[in-house]
Design a protein around this motif. Sequence first.
Motif, short mmCIF file in Angstrom:
data_model
loop_
_atom_site.label_atom_id
_atom_site.label_comp_id
_atom_site.label_asym_id
_atom_site.label_seq_id
_atom_site.Cartn_x
_atom_site.Cartn_y
_atom_site.Cartn_z
N ASP A 2 0.84 -1.16 0.07
CA ASP A 2 -0.08 0.11 0.16
C ASP A 2 0.85 1.28 -0.21
O ASP A 2 1.93 1.19 0.84
CB ASP A 2 -0.80 0.10 1.26
CG ASP A 2 -2.09 -1.09 1.16
OD1 ASP A 2 -2.62 -1.28 2.27
OD2 ASP A 2 -1.90 -1.82 0.42
N THR A 27 -3.38 0.27 -3.54
CA THR A 27 -3.51 -0.99 -2.68
C THR A 27 -4.51 -1.92 -3.48
O THR A 27 -5.10 -1.81 -4.56
CB THR A 27 -4.66 -0.49 -1.63
OG1 THR A 27 -4.79 -1.67 -0.71
CG2 THR A 27 -5.90 0.19 -2.10
N PRO A 32 -10.72 0.11 0.40
CA PRO A 32 -10.12 1.10 1.20
C PRO A 32 -10.58 2.34 1.82
O PRO A 32 -11.83 2.62 1.50
CB PRO A 32 -8.87 1.54 0.36
CG PRO A 32 -9.67 1.63 -0.92
CD PRO A 32 -10.77 0.70 -1.03
N GLY A 95 -5.69 0.17 4.00
CA GLY A 95 -5.79 -0.82 2.95
C GLY A 95 -5.70 -2.08 3.41
O GLY A 95 -6.92 -2.70 4.09
#
Lengths: 112, 114
Positions: A2, A27, A32, A95
Motif C-alpha cells: 500500500d 492498494t 480502502p 488498505g
Amino acid sequence: GDSVTQTEGLVTLTEGLPVMLNCTYQTIYSNPFLFWYVQHLNESPRLLLKSFTDNKRTEHQGFHATLHKSSSSFHLQKSSAQLSDSALYYCALSGSNNRIFFGDGTQLVVKP
Amino acid sequence: NSKVIQTPRYLVKGQGQKAKMRCIPEKGHPVVFWYQQNKNNEFKFLINFQNQEVLQQIDMTEKRFSAECPSNSPCSLEIQSSEAGDSALYLCASSSTANTGQLYFGEGSKLTVL
C-alpha cells in the motif's frame, strides 16, 4: 504494498482562490478507507475527512473530497481558501493490512 | 485539547543512549499506533497494537526499537541505542478500530539525539 502519493509538497495561493490538493493511492484491497488529516503549526494532526464509499462526496469545515476507485484518487478541495487554512495536509490510506499509511504531506500556504 | 497523553514532550539523548516515550490512549480505544515524523514532516509507521497484542510493525522497529502496551499501564516506545537519524517527533495515536477509525493523536515526544 500500500502507498499514498501527494504530488505537491508546497501549494501557495491567495486568499479567496480555490484549493485542490492531490492524493492518489495504491492498494490491493478493494474497500480502502481514505482520510485527510490537517496539522497546524505546533499542533498534532487531526482528522478532516474520511471516506470509503466510491463516488460519494464527503464534506467538513468547507473542505470536500470524493473517493474515486476507478482512478485511485481522493483529492481535497475547497472553493475559497482562507488564511486560517494554512497548514500541513496529509492524505492517508487504510488498505490491505492493519496499517494506516500517510502520504508525504502538502504544505498549504494561503497569502492575503 | 488532545485526549491522548504523551510524555515526555521533549527528550535529549546522546548517541547510544536509551530513549523511552510513553503514551496513554484515549479512554476506550483499544488500538494504538506509533508514527515517526521527521524534520521533512514525513510520517513513518512504526508499530501498532490492539489491546496488548502487536498488529503490525516495520523492520526498523524489530531491531533497535521496542514497544509494548501492557494492561492498565501506559504504552511505551523505547529506542535501545539512539542514533542521530532517530531525531524526530514520535506521535502516538489511538483509535476505536485498527483500520477504519479516526486516529486521535497526542502532542508527540520530540527526540533530539546529539
